[in-house]
Motif scaffolding. Structure first.
Motif, PDB file in Angstrom:
ATOM      1  N   ASN A  12      57.677  41.884 -72.736  1.00  9.44           N
ATOM      2  CA  ASN A  12      56.401  41.595 -72.064  1.00  9.44           C
ATOM      3  C   ASN A  12      55.225  42.108 -72.888  1.00  9.44           C
ATOM      4  OD1 ASN A  12      57.441  40.301 -69.759  1.00  9.44           O
ATOM      5  ND2 ASN A  12      57.844  42.262 -68.759  1.00  9.44           N
ATOM      6  N   HIS A  13      55.406  43.264 -73.534  1.00 13.81           N
ATOM      7  CA  HIS A  13      54.329  43.815 -74.352  1.00 13.81           C
ATOM      8  C   HIS A  13      54.064  42.919 -75.563  1.00 13.81           C
ATOM      9  CE1 HIS A  13      54.567  48.261 -72.803  1.00 13.81           C
ATOM     10  NE2 HIS A  13      54.244  47.380 -71.861  1.00 13.81           N
ATOM     11  N   ARG A  15      54.548  39.657 -75.768  1.00 15.35           N
ATOM     12  CA  ARG A  15      53.851  38.463 -75.295  1.00 15.35           C
ATOM     13  C   ARG A  15      52.404  38.775 -74.917  1.00 15.35           C
ATOM     14  NH1 ARG A  15      59.034  37.538 -73.001  1.00 15.35           N
ATOM     15  NH2 ARG A  15      58.433  38.376 -70.962  1.00 15.35           N
ATOM     16  N   THR A  16      52.204  39.910 -74.253  1.00 14.96           N
ATOM     17  CA  THR A  16      50.845  40.283 -73.863  1.00 14.96           C
ATOM     18  C   THR A  16      49.973  40.559 -75.086  1.00 14.96           C
ATOM     19  OG1 THR A  16      51.618  41.208 -71.762  1.00 14.96           O
ATOM     20  CG2 THR A  16      49.462  41.934 -72.548  1.00 14.96           C
ATOM     21  N   SER A  19      48.962  37.341 -76.556  1.00 11.89           N
ATOM     22  CA  SER A  19      47.990  36.668 -75.690  1.00 11.89           C
ATOM     23  C   SER A  19      46.606  37.283 -75.843  1.00 11.89           C
ATOM     24  CB  SER A  19      48.446  36.736 -74.232  1.00 11.89           C
ATOM     25  OG  SER A  19      49.645  36.023 -74.044  1.00 11.89           O
ATOM     26  N   ALA A  54      54.426  32.973 -75.965  1.00 12.18           N
ATOM     27  CA  ALA A  54      53.040  33.438 -75.932  1.00 12.18           C
ATOM     28  C   ALA A  54      52.083  32.471 -76.609  1.00 12.18           C
ATOM     29  CB  ALA A  54      52.936  34.810 -76.588  1.00 12.18           C
TER      30      ALA A  54
END
Length: 390
Positions: A12-13, A15-16, A19, A54
């Motif tokens: 998740n990190h 992808r974030t 982004s 992402a």
């Protein structure tokens, strides 16, 4: 996993982070996610899939075998190989639909011996220019003039024209400005030579985040997607590290005042102390340069003592701890945190040296696959010959 040492990768990190970086770019700028060196130690396939989810447009790796591995695992994004391959491997690169970095006319001349059906299968290349890093690339106008006839061949597609900065992570931008100006001059060479170039790119992570005017047609984001960036120079962004490293105490013993510990009697207790042994060592990538660093146990910092061994290291505990107690070498426990930046400063290097040094003996555990849902599952389909663009 048969021992208590593991790296936890938060997808998740990744992808974030991508982004957040994407939001700083103009809509027309493409993003190339760099997943070389096993995704900077985070896992190449997992980070490649996360990058695609992402919104990455391209991927980059260092070597041909890295690219082929991604293809065989079902990764279909365009992939650039950043290091020139051997000319006799050109057909393999075409078969797996890979883009190659080229740096000389001599490479093309030798490659022509091995490239079959010259005008049937297209070879996509990115021309690397040396503007001052001094590693690889075309440096002079004469070298450029020599390669131009090869680039004009009907079966060659010049997808990119690029360079790399030497000092993008330094506060002083004088040398970077010089490199950027050289690259502008070299871009003029391509225009006057009537070479059609699809993408011009010069900015890696630090340059892309610090100098938006250098984004051009595409940026190459490597270190920053994993949360590694010069925070002191880029205060307007908050990126999160994706990797944390953990282990557990396998033995706890009392060391009496005056007793020695470890190889070469490097450490001698100045008082009665509790010592914990942890199953990680330099064969796992936790080198002896990490001596005198700290780790976290029960939310407190504790120093590594004695020489780091091949498979184990010892730590001076703040108090008695039970065997099996969680230890964090990189990451957070309570209010305390051991960061990549802290460790990199200790060894006089960069964060990515630490993450890429973690060997295959350290198990990788992933969080964030569930959040990706069906899209993640869909991308696990293997790459097949029918999907190759010839």
């Amino acid at each position: 996993m048969y021992r208590d040492t593991w790296a936890e990768i938060n997808l998740n990190h990744i992808r974030t982070n991508l982004s957040v970086i994407r939001q700083t770019l103009s809509a027309q700028v493409k993003l190339m996610a760099v997943v070389k060196a096993n995704g900077y130690g985070h896992g190449d396939v997992e980070t490649a899939r996360s990058a695609e989810l992402a919104g990455a447009d391209y991927l980059a790796v260092a070597y041909l075998d890295e690219a082929i591995h991604l293809r065989t695992k079902g990764i279909k994004l365009p992939i650039l190989i950043l290091t020139p391959i051997k000319p006799d491997d050109v057909q393999l690169a075409i078969a797996f639909d890979l883009m190659l970095t080229v740096t000389s006319a001599a490479w093309f001349e030798e490659m022509r011996v091995f490239k079959e059906e010259a005008y049937c299968s297209k070879l996509k290349v990115h021309v690397k220019m040396d503007t001052g890093l001094g590693r690889i690339g075309i440096k002079t106008k004469e070298e450029w003039d020599e390669i131009v006839p090869w680039l004009r061949a009907a079966d060659i597609v010049v997808d990119g024209f690029y360079t790399h900065f030497a000092t993008a992570g330094m506060a002083d931008t004088t040398y970077l400005d010089q490199q950027a100006q050289r690259f502008m001059t070299m871009m003029g060479w391509s225009e006057t030579s009537s070479i059609r170039v699809n993408h011009f790119h010069c900015a890696g992570s630090a340059a892309a985040l610090r100098f938006p005017h250098l984004a051009m047609d595409m940026v190459r984001i490597g270190a920053a997607m994993y949360g590694f960036y010069p925070q002191n120079l880029i205060s307007h962004l908050q990126l999160e590290p994706a990797l944390s490293l953990h282990s557990r105490l396998i033995q706890v013993k009392k060391l009496m005042k005056g007793e020695f510990l470890g190889y070469d009697n490097l450490y001698q207790a100045e008082a009665d102390e509790w010592i914990g042994t942890i199953p990680i060592g330099y064969a796992d990538g936790w080198s002896q340069r990490m001596q005198h660093t700290e780790l976290l146990i029960e939310g407190q910092r504790a120093p590594i003592v004695g020489k780091i061994c091949m498979d184990q290291l010892m730590v001076r505990l703040p108090e008695y701890c039970e065997e099996g107690t969680l230890v964090t070498l990189i990451g957070k426990q309570g209010d305390e945190e051991i960061t990549f930046n802290e460790l990199a400063a200790h060894i006089g290097s960069v964060s990515q040296e630490i993450s890429t040094s973690l060997t295959a003996r350290v198990a990788r555990e992933y969080t964030g696959k569930k959040e990706a849902g069906a899209k993640w599952v869909k991308q696990t389909l293997p790459f097949t010959s029918s999907s190759v663009k010839m």
